[in-house]
Design an enzyme around this catalytic site. Sequence first.
Site, PDB file in Angstrom:
ATOM      1  CE  LYS A  36       5.746   7.080  -5.706  1.00 51.49           C
ATOM      2  NZ  LYS A  36       5.869   8.519  -5.349  1.00 51.49           N
ATOM      3  N   GLY A  57       6.077  11.483   3.056  1.00 48.24           N
ATOM      4  CA  GLY A  57       6.215  11.859   4.465  1.00 48.24           C
ATOM      5  C   GLY A  57       6.162  10.605   5.303  1.00 48.24           C
ATOM      6  CD  GLU A  88      15.606  11.721  -2.040  1.00 46.94           C
ATOM      7  OE1 GLU A  88      16.759  11.316  -1.830  1.00 46.94           O
ATOM      8  OE2 GLU A  88      14.612  10.992  -2.054  1.00 46.94           O
ATOM      9  CG  ASP A 108       8.965   8.502  -7.215  1.00 43.92           C
ATOM     10  OD1 ASP A 108       9.256   7.523  -6.497  1.00 43.92           O
ATOM     11  OD2 ASP A 108       7.969   9.221  -7.010  1.00 43.92           O
ATOM     12  CD  GLU A 126      -2.932   1.170   0.258  1.00 44.21           C
ATOM     13  OE1 GLU A 126      -2.758   1.957  -0.684  1.00 44.21           O
ATOM     14  OE2 GLU A 126      -3.909   0.410   0.340  1.00 44.21           O
ATOM     15  CB  VAL A 154       1.320   3.781  -5.464  1.00 45.23           C
ATOM     16  CG1 VAL A 154       0.808   4.841  -6.437  1.00 45.23           C
ATOM     17  CG2 VAL A 154       2.133   2.747  -6.216  1.00 45.23           C
TER      18      VAL A 154
END
Lengths: 426, 426
Positions: A208, A305, A193, A204, A132, A135
């Site tokens: 996903k 986060g 970053e 990225d 979970e 993504v």
Amino acid sequence: MERFMNKRIGIIGLGNVGEGVVRSIDRYKSLISRRTSLNIEIKAVCDARPQKGVLAKEFSIPFTTDAKQILTDPEIDIIVELIGGIEPAKSFICAAFKNGKDVVTANKALLADSGKEIFSLAGKYGRAVGFEASVCGAIPLIKSISEGLVSCEVKKFYGILNGTTNYILCKMEKEKWDFSRALKDAQKKGFAEADPTTDIEGKDTLNKLCVLTYLCFGVWPDPSKILTEGISRISLQDIMYAQQMNCRIKLLAVAKREKDQLDLRVHPAIIPQEHPLAETSDAYNAVSIDTDPAGEMLFYGLGAGGVPTSSAVISDIVDIGLHDKGIARAQEKIVFKNIKETRSRYYIRFMAKDKPGALAMVAKILGSLDISIASVTQKEKANRASVPIIMITHEAKESNIKRALEKIDCLPSMASPSQMIRIESI
Amino acid sequence: MERFMNKRIGIIGLGNVGEGVVRSIDRYKSLISRRTSLNIEIKAVCDARPQKGVLAKEFSIPFTTDAKQILTDPEIDIIVELIGGIEPAKSFICAAFKNGKDVVTANKALLADSGKEIFSLAGKYGRAVGFEASVCGAIPLIKSISEGLVSCEVKKFYGILNGTTNYILCKMEKEKWDFSRALKDAQKKGFAEADPTTDIEGKDTLNKLCVLTYLCFGVWPDPSKILTEGISRISLQDIMYAQQMNCRIKLLAVAKREKDQLDLRVHPAIIPQEHPLAETSDAYNAVSIDTDPAGEMLFYGLGAGGVPTSSAVISDIVDIGLHDKGIARAQEKIVFKNIKETRSRYYIRFMAKDKPGALAMVAKILGSLDISIASVTQKEKANRASVPIIMITHEAKESNIKRALEKIDCLPSMASPSQMIRIESI
């Protein structure tokens, strides 16, 4: 009368998400067991960096720098892999299956690279995989699609799956900043970053997209064959022109099923401002999905986060803890569409030397490749040397556009390479 | 290597949703069993109206007008109750539990009325209850909250839970229609029933608020004690004034947790246009939910329609079929806040006879009740007899506003009763 169950987990990787999971389990443990009759116990945590022992100590959890200790601990039921990247994460997950443990992971890079192999190995050993958190961070998207829409066929989806790039695009629009200034701001605020390439260049989002494709269509695509364009080439100028069209530029993951063909791509796209996706602000993620029979729906929330994402990791732990249930999709037969064959409307910006005849030459090349022009606007002079010409095309074939732009960029009347952004009429 | 499981269901009620479920199971049966190893078989269907036998015949399913036959059929595992209303639905569900059957229902009116009793009876008999289809139709909201956010505390939620009223408010704004014209249009298009009271006056939204309150906070509120206001008193004028404030009027279900107090209400509210909830168009539903630790998220999709909603019913059948798993929440201790104690900003529209002094009188009354005014706008004359005055207050106490309006409405300088709409700064 309640039967309480105990599940013991081992966490490998104490980065942002790992730390979030440790803190959230400590804080919400009793809430979870009140709601589900499941006791989650963190049996041990592991990180290659010895200084991460401080966190373990704070919660009195055994700490090791050696993942093997956790992977072979007979008292651990579920391995939570949160180190990211391909190796050693892949070896750890495979070892977990072989040792009879279920796995929860947030690792989209690994799933995009080796998803088929991992799910096949999990099947072979009868183990569950929860992903979970891989993504859309905190949004229960994987569960919604795999279980909530279990009887639905997905026709298409559009996703804003990367908070860093969405933050940058929002900042450019709101503050009228150029790309590099918005990137610096994102880095300063912790949204990007130090080496932002994976986010900025769309990798990225691509990872996903692969995970969602498996979920929605039952196939693992080859990421290297999917068109992937990032946002570094998007200029403030383009964002302002899009705004004048009542549109916004967003980095989209696109998947459209056309009979047995699947059109997959990652690129910046121009979308109408009034579409709910266009309202996705700052570091939020959103996915708009169109299905039969449930119709269109949209999911919106925090995409990253450590603390928010911990809620997704824990929901996987609870599912596996209660039902030994992971998510696996039957393999479906489907063919991937060649990007060259896709059709779209296009926004094209030419920087022409202010020379009569440039427009005529461009129009001739486009016409010869069967590309018809819906509108042309000549904008104010950008600088002494060139004038921007904005063209919106009718639907045209990707391969024709590419050939046209190659030819146009060779014209002596062009001051700099042309810009092309696909228009998605979602 | 797959083990296939069979689950046999009986459907009571062949209205829109019932028919949608029959059709969708027929169409997506093989997709579902490919994805989940579960075979769903409709063992029998029931409707009190004999003419519904035609649908059963189309799919060669045994039909009865006598629910008892289905409720006592030893070969049926799951009863799908889709008749709506309190009785006989309640008796049927209770009989199902006693006969050892699990239940899937879309019945928000019954759950709001008797949810506590039904879940307690299900617990006593060890049966599962699925109710995904009771709120927000096709959106997997119940699953997302109960499982996806299993480790989360809900701080507050705002929901647009009724498609009929949202359609009417959208039409009023877009077409500049008054309420009754928009209602007639909704009835013509099938978005509103011949007797639209349940939708228009907020009762349907209230029922769904009760279900979501159970899910988010573990308590069944008493619906009769929750402030419920509908949209029939909303005029086109108010919608236009809200637009001038860059806001929209939406019928909201509001739930806010303040320590151990829960503030619940249903009423039209003024919300900022740029909030994603404000983009909820026509017959769509949306819920914005703020949680710890997962942060804010939003779910958006079709809130009604037999075929879309069938996907929610089927996902419940699959969950129960695979895991004998329903959704039940531990009872939490919480106190409901008295609406009189709630605080809000208010939009107030007075229709004053064009008389000097009316504004002074109003200001005096508001001041005496500790209500401070944030802005006043005197609009163009609406008709010969009166002039609209729009006031926006700072945060004030609900009971004070109510008392002020009572006094103001008695002033001889007022041409008609005042209008009050709460402003939610979501």
